[in-house]
Design an enzyme around this catalytic site. Sequence first.
Site, mmCIF file in Angstrom:
data_model
loop_
_atom_site.group_PDB
_atom_site.id
_atom_site.type_symbol
_atom_site.label_atom_id
_atom_site.label_comp_id
_atom_site.label_asym_id
_atom_site.label_seq_id
_atom_site.Cartn_x
_atom_site.Cartn_y
_atom_site.Cartn_z
ATOM 1 N N HIS B 151 0.822 -1.208 0.000
ATOM 2 C CA HIS B 151 0.000 0.000 0.000
ATOM 3 C C HIS B 151 0.854 1.255 0.000
ATOM 4 C CE1 HIS B 151 -1.945 -3.340 2.162
ATOM 5 N NE2 HIS B 151 -2.899 -3.117 1.284
HETATM 6 S S1 FES Z 1 1.793 -0.572 3.113
HETATM 7 FE FE1 FES Z 1 0.139 -1.888 3.650
HETATM 8 S S2 FES Z 1 1.258 -3.617 4.257
HETATM 9 FE FE2 FES Z 1 2.832 -2.296 3.797
#
Ligand code: FES
Lengths: 423, 186
Positions: B151
Site C-alpha cells: 500500500h
Molecule cells: S503498506 Fe500496507 S502492508 Fe505495507
Amino acid sequence: MAGLHKSDFPNPVINWIDTRLPVFTLMQKEYGTFPTPKNFNYFWNFGALAVVALMIMIVTGIFLAMNYTPNVTMAFDSVERIMRDVNYGWLIRYVHMNGASMFFIVVYIHIFRGLYYGSYKAPRELLWMIGVVLLLLMMATAFMGYVLPWGQMSYWGATVITNLFSAVPAVGPGIVTWLWGGFSVDNPTLNRFFSLHYLLPFVIVGVLFLHVAALHITGSNNPLGIEVKSPQDTLPFHPYYTVKDSVGVCVFLLIWAALVFFYPNYLGHVDNYTPANPLATPADVVPEWYFLPFYAILRSVPNKLGGVSMMFGSILVLFVLPWLDTSPVRSCRFRPIYRQLIWVLVVDVLLLGTVGAHPPEGIWVVIGRVCTSYYFLHFLVVLPFLGKLERPLPLPESISRPVIPRGGGPLPGAAPAKPMGKP
Amino acid sequence: MADTVTVPPVGHVTEAPRRDLLKLVTVASAAIGAGAIAWPLIDSMNPSQDVLALSATEVDLTPIAEGSGITVLWRGKPIFVRHRTPEEIKSAEDVPLNQLIEPQPDSQRVKPGHTQWIIVIGICTHLGCVPLGNKPTDPRGEWGGWFCPCHGSQYDTSGRVRHGPAPLNLNLPPYAFETDTKIKIG
Ligand code: FES
Ligand code: HEM
C-alpha cells in the site's frame, strides 16, 4: 404447516427468536418439562455420561489435531512433541487417551442397563438398534484413533485388524489392499485413518441425535420395566433428572481425572511408546482392553473365516436381540431365572476379556472356547426358550405403587394440574 | 460465620432465597470448572516450547556489501540486516525528529560503534507485507530505506516510517554483536 410459533417465553428476545424458530420451546419440552419415570436409579445416568464423554472427546480431539501430523515419518514424533513441548499437550492427550476408556466403560454399563431392564423390548427396538450402530461407530473410531500415534501397537494392531477382512472369500485380499491404499499398512493408510477418525465422531453425533429422538418418542424405560400409566408416575426432567445426572457427571469426571493425573498409562500398552517398525512384531500384540472380549472370540475359533464371523457376529447378534428374547416381561426384577443368567453372561464376558489379554496357549484356549460358546448360547438358545419356560413374578400395577406404598399422592412438581386416571 | 446470620423463621418463605443461593453456587462452580478446563485448551494454541526454543539465529555480516542488505529468518519472520553507506547513516542521523511520524533518533535504533548496521524486522507495520529495498536495485522510496509494495508505505535508512499508511517504524528485533562481524538475533 407454515406459520409462526406461538411462544410462551416472557423474555422479549427469546420470545422473538422462539416465534420464528421454536428451539427454546423444543428444549423446554424435551429437557425441561419432559415427563420422565420417577423411579430411575443411577443406571439411567449412563446415557448422559456417554454424551459428556463424547463431547469431551471431540473437544480434546480437535485440539490434538492442531498439533498432530498424519505422516509415517512424523506422526510418532508429533505425538511426542504434544507430550513434551505443546502447552498442556500432555493433559489434552491424556484426557483424550483415557477418555476412550471412560467412554467405553460408560457405554458398556449403558448396554448392561438395557439388558438388565429389558430396554430393548418393544417399543424400543429401534432405539436399541441405533444404539448398536453407535457402538460399532465408536469401535471404528477408537480403533483408528489408536493407530494415529504410530507406535508398535498402532502399527501391528492396524495390520491385524485390517487383515481380518482378508478372511472374506474371494474378494478378501482385494478389500485389504483397498483398505490400506497399498500393499501394507503405510502412509496412505495413516492418512485415511486420520481423516476418518476426525469424521466419525461427528457421524456419532448425528446418529446420537436419532437415538435421542427415538427415545423421546417411546419415552424411557425404568427399573420396573412397566410403562408409565399416569402423570403420577413421572417427574419433569428438569430439575429432577438434570440434578441427578449432574451428580453422576461429577463422580464420572472425578474418576476420569484420577486416571489422567495418577495412572495415565495404566490402561495403555508400553509398546506403543516404541515407534512403529514394519519389520518386527512385538512379542504379544493385544488390543485395548475394551476390545479384548471380541479379540478372545476371534482367537477361540481355529478357522480364519469362522473366527472373524464369530467376532462380528457377537455384536451383530445384539441387533436381533429384541426378537430373540421372547419374554414379555422387561425388567430382570420380575424374571427370577433370567436375573441369575444375566450375571452368568457378565462373568462370561469378563472372562473373555481376561482370555483376550493372555497369549492363546494352554488353559486360556479352553476357557476362551467355553466362554465363546456360552456367549452365543445365551443369546441364541437361552433367551428364546427362557421366555417361554420362565414364570415371571407378578408385575406391580403402576410405577407409583411400589414407590409410594399406599397409593401415593401427587409429588411436588409432578404434572400437578392434570387429572389422574386413564390407566 | 453461622452465628452472624439471623435465622429466619422456618417455613415456605425461606425456600426461594435458599434455592437461589444453591443455583448461584452450582452455576458459579460449573462456570469456574469450565474456565479451568478451557484454559489448557486455549494455552495449547500458544507457541509451544520447541517453537520458543528455536528463537535464536546467528548471522555472519562479512558477505554483506556496503549499500545492500540481506534478509534472514528469525522465528518465522524476515529480518533485514543492512550495511549502510556513510551518506545513509548521515541522512538517518540528521533528520529533525519533528519530521517523523513516530519520532525516534537513529541512535536508538542501532548499536553504538556499529552504526553502519541497521537491523529491523522486515514486516510493514501497516498490514504485514515485506517491504522492498534490501538490494540496491530495489525500489527504496523517497527516503532511501524501504518501500512497501502493498500500500505504498515508505521507510528511511533507519527503518522509520516516513510516509503512510503504516503508522509505526519497523520494529527492532532483540540482537547483540558477538564479534564485529557476527550478530546473534533473539
Ligand atoms: S503498506 Fe500496507 S502492508 Fe505495507
Ligand atoms: C455413543 C454412545 C451412546 C450414547 C452417547 C448414548 C446416549 C443415550 C442417552 C442420553 C440415553 C437416555 C438416558 C439413559 O436412558 O441413560 C440413552 C438411552 C438408551 N440407549 Fe443409548 N447411547 C449410546 C450407546 C448405546 C448403545 C451402544 C446401546 C445398545 C446397544 C444403547 C441403548 C439405549 C437404550 C435401549 C436406551 C433407552 C433406555 C431406557 O429407556 O431404559 N445406547 N442413550
